[in-house]
Design a protein around this motif. Sequence first.
Motif, PDB file in Angstrom:
ATOM      1  N   THR A  66      67.909  74.506  43.896  1.00 47.22           N
ATOM      2  CA  THR A  66      68.267  75.573  44.833  1.00 47.22           C
ATOM      3  C   THR A  66      67.180  76.646  44.880  1.00 47.22           C
ATOM      4  O   THR A  66      66.806  77.129  45.963  1.00 47.22           O
ATOM      5  CB  THR A  66      69.608  76.198  44.422  1.00 47.22           C
ATOM      6  N   LEU A 266      75.794  69.037  46.207  1.00 46.81           N
ATOM      7  CA  LEU A 266      76.040  70.475  46.036  1.00 46.81           C
ATOM      8  C   LEU A 266      75.016  71.300  46.800  1.00 46.81           C
ATOM      9  O   LEU A 266      75.364  72.313  47.447  1.00 46.81           O
ATOM     10  CB  LEU A 266      75.996  70.830  44.548  1.00 46.81           C
ATOM     11  N   LEU A 267      73.764  70.867  46.753  1.00 45.43           N
ATOM     12  CA  LEU A 267      72.715  71.605  47.466  1.00 45.43           C
ATOM     13  C   LEU A 267      72.929  71.544  48.975  1.00 45.43           C
ATOM     14  O   LEU A 267      72.782  72.555  49.674  1.00 45.43           O
ATOM     15  CB  LEU A 267      71.354  71.023  47.091  1.00 45.43           C
ATOM     16  N   ALA A 269      75.774  71.100  50.519  1.00 46.85           N
ATOM     17  CA  ALA A 269      76.952  71.906  50.851  1.00 46.85           C
ATOM     18  C   ALA A 269      76.609  73.395  50.876  1.00 46.85           C
ATOM     19  O   ALA A 269      77.069  74.140  51.753  1.00 46.85           O
ATOM     20  CB  ALA A 269      78.070  71.638  49.846  1.00 46.85           C
ATOM     21  N   GLY A 270      75.794  73.840  49.907  1.00 50.42           N
ATOM     22  CA  GLY A 270      75.394  75.242  49.895  1.00 50.42           C
ATOM     23  C   GLY A 270      74.565  75.623  51.114  1.00 50.42           C
ATOM     24  O   GLY A 270      74.765  76.689  51.707  1.00 50.42           O
ATOM     25  N   LEU A 271      73.636  74.753  51.512  1.00 54.36           N
ATOM     26  CA  LEU A 271      72.824  75.034  52.697  1.00 54.36           C
ATOM     27  C   LEU A 271      73.679  75.046  53.964  1.00 54.36           C
ATOM     28  O   LEU A 271      73.468  75.863  54.858  1.00 54.36           O
ATOM     29  CB  LEU A 271      71.709  73.988  52.812  1.00 54.36           C
ATOM     30  N   TRP A 273      76.751  75.895  54.141  1.00 53.94           N
ATOM     31  CA  TRP A 273      77.568  77.100  54.107  1.00 53.94           C
ATOM     32  C   TRP A 273      76.743  78.338  54.452  1.00 53.94           C
ATOM     33  O   TRP A 273      77.235  79.289  55.081  1.00 53.94           O
ATOM     34  CB  TRP A 273      78.202  77.236  52.727  1.00 53.94           C
ATOM     35  N   LEU A 274      75.473  78.377  54.045  1.00 56.48           N
ATOM     36  CA  LEU A 274      74.641  79.557  54.248  1.00 56.48           C
ATOM     37  C   LEU A 274      73.883  79.547  55.579  1.00 56.48           C
ATOM     38  O   LEU A 274      73.413  80.602  56.019  1.00 56.48           O
ATOM     39  CB  LEU A 274      73.626  79.693  53.110  1.00 56.48           C
TER      40      LEU A 274
END
Length: 328
Positions: A66, A266-267, A269-271, A273-274
């Motif tokens: 991340t 996970l990475l 999903a985070g991208l 979301w952001l």
Amino acid sequence: MKPRTKTTSRPQGAVHSRTQWQDKLSAWQAHHSTCAIESLMRLLRSPLQSVLTWLVIAVATALPATLYVALENIQALGYQWQDSSQISVFLRRDASAQSITEWRQQLASRQDIAELTYVSPEQAMSEFRQHSGLGDVLDDLEQNPLPPVLLVQPATTASQGAALETLLSDLQAHPLTDDARLDMMWVQRLEQLLLLAGRTVFFLALLLVLGLLLVIGNTIRLAIESRRAEILVVKLVGGTNAYVRRPFLYTGLWYGLGGGLIALILLAAGLYWLSPPVSQLASLYQSDFKLEGLDFITSAQLVLLAGLVGLAGAWLAVGRHLSAIEPQ
């Protein structure tokens, strides 16, 4: 009398040696494939413990990944800022139009200049009148106090600190130049911040790799202790340490690969979301900046690296604890 025919035959020892070598190779490949499948099935038969270990590895892998993605996006944004930097060259008031035109043609042929815009004193006064709201005050001026200006857009190859300084020095040294301005401090600060961030990511990645080695090593140690009786039986019938070691090495490899794959999820999903708020924030600044994740090659390298770390952790644990298990 019939001539004797000389017959040649391949030495039987060479044929036997080659056959024996092929048999050993086939047995070695078969054992590796068996160990790989059995170790994976053993992990799947205890899903809760395996998933928890995979999640720990995934979190430890996703943290530096991340930060790496964030650093890459900041660098891309920084390059956009550098590309948008301009050098304002204020020309002498007594410069003739012909000399300015000749110098503009010379500057347009330079490779380190991407775009060149000339702003006459009249244009500058018109823009200042429009945006300042001081029209009545400006009408009382006897002459236009604004000088002609050249707005120089550096090329991408000249957008770094040293190249910008060289270009700025050349512009300042010209006889028609009264003053040339470029805020170099923000460029230098940005470069130093990116360098510091890169080293921080590298240092954090090393710490997390060490943590992964400890986590996987401890997991493999518990697996060895739970299969102590099986290991003793294998050694009693002549099994070597390399033979006993292989299933545990594949277990560490599967732990690493599984953790790497979950880290990618996970990475992503985070991208995901952001990305919307980042795009909306960029649009407020009239920018088309968007978050970029890892490409396919980098993603594959991340998973492979996690697998190698898992393999290394298993190797260290097996090498340390397996030698302590010997039949009496």
